[in-house]
Design an enzyme around this catalytic site. Sequence first.
Site, PDB file in Angstrom:
ATOM      1  N   ALA A 197       0.835  -1.200   0.000  1.00 12.35           N
ATOM      2  CA  ALA A 197       0.000   0.000   0.000  1.00 12.35           C
ATOM      3  C   ALA A 197       0.869   1.249   0.000  1.00 12.35           C
ATOM      4  O   ALA A 197       1.873   1.315   0.708  1.00 12.35           O
ATOM      5  CB  ALA A 197      -0.910  -0.002   1.213  1.00 12.35           C
ATOM      6  N   ASP A 257      -1.667  10.088 -11.271  1.00 14.63           N
ATOM      7  CA  ASP A 257      -1.903   8.724 -11.723  1.00 14.63           C
ATOM      8  C   ASP A 257      -1.990   8.780 -13.246  1.00 14.63           C
ATOM      9  O   ASP A 257      -3.058   8.691 -13.826  1.00 14.63           O
ATOM     10  CB  ASP A 257      -3.190   8.163 -11.115  1.00 14.63           C
TER      11      ASP A 257
END
Length: 516
Positions: A197, A257
């Site tokens: 993560a 992203d």
Amino acid sequence: MRLTVRLVDIAARGILLHHNDAKSLGVLAGDRIVISSPVTGKATVDYVETTGTLIDQGRIGVYHHTNEQLTLTENEVVEVRVADRPVSLDYIKKKMEGEKLTREDIRAIVADIVQDTLSPSEITAFVVSSYINQLDMDEIESLTRAMVETGDQLSFHAGPIVDKHSIGGVPGNKISLIVVPIIAASGLLIPKTSSRAITGAGGTADLMEVLAPVEFSASEVQEMTIKTGGVIVWGGATNIAPADDKIIIQEYPFKIDQIGQMIASVMAKKFAVGADVVAIDIPVGKYCKVHTIEEGKKLARQFIDLGERLNMRVECALTYGDAPVGRAIGPKLEIKEALSVLEGSDSPRSLIQKSCVIAGIALELAGKANRGEGANLALEILRSGKALKKFLDIIAVQGGTPDVSSEKITVGEHFYTVRADSTGYVIDLNNHSLITIARTAGAPADHGAGLYLHAKHGTSLSKGDPIFTIYADRKWRLEKAIEEARRLRPVMVEGMLIDRVPNVREWVPGRSRNLE
């Protein structure tokens, strides 16, 4: 210039020069120099930091990461000279100006990223320029191939090799823990490399680490996959597509992203492990990376197009992303939930259904099931107990203890249940807020931390009913998580009456209506 080594116990890469020595060399902070050892013959390029007090004139401070490559000793004398400027910087500037990069341009950039020739700020420049001036499919293919070429690769004689990936954004998405053993139990090979993560409450590697080690070399991954049919390991330890992690680190502060880099990142890892068929999960929802079905289909077509260029069969599933998968968020909570499904539990249905759908697509692509029948075969393997047995085999081959069950998994000893303050229905779950609360509680670093949802969309609640329970390994973290839960209110409960809009004018009994 000859300088005397002083080893500096700082984990980062870099070297430290006195201001006067830097001036004599003609370098500024951030410039590159070549350091070479006459003793070992080793040399490396690194970045200059300068000081007037921490290092004496005539000495060079060598950081730990740099010395891992040079193996210098204290007070050793080294040669120092100014390094040439990397040509890859010209290609990054080319992308900044909106030009298309060639395969050779991208290969040079990726090679310099992997070899630590480019500084973090220079890698960031590449990331941002690719974000502003989007990569086209030719550039994405070139980036994918360059990432593969600069790392280790797996090679299997038998096939087809299967892999799966989720682009993320949904908490509790633990399906790899179920999909991988289903695929492996069917007789196929699935060498699953997973991530930790970064902003979430637990990547697949974080979850698997509760049960077994996850850090292995590429050759070890290949050997274990052949032995058991599948693995679930951390990709960052394998040296598979090593440029990817270095790029992701620079994306993180800006919450970038970039679609092209994301596609290349995913497909490079799949190509490097030798995958012939790949099932990709694209969650769609207002809190996801993909917000609409149309966006999801466009992204899916890009994955499929790149797969064809790389001779891989790719199929994508657009999945519901407006709520967590299952009810558990956080490493041990999610492991406990996944194990219960493998052991035969009928719930949570969202976890079972999604796992079987993704596994089913992979089974169909690999020729194990006819189109439309893969999910049923996956469910059959799951219900037969074969997937559980295979998961325990995977735990064992990775060095864990296979004598494990959902009942044996203990979660955080400190907990607090958030309850409904009114009667109504759950009308919204804010995934971002749920993740924030779980991370505040300590997940994923504290394996027992996280939260468990008692209510999801459409659940009818009476005042005082439990909505979710926060778990923590440490009391102070629980207290912080409770504060976050009160501030964020991640679960919205409303009755049929949303609000009343009052008539604020005074009403006078007996007053007649104005008909004029």
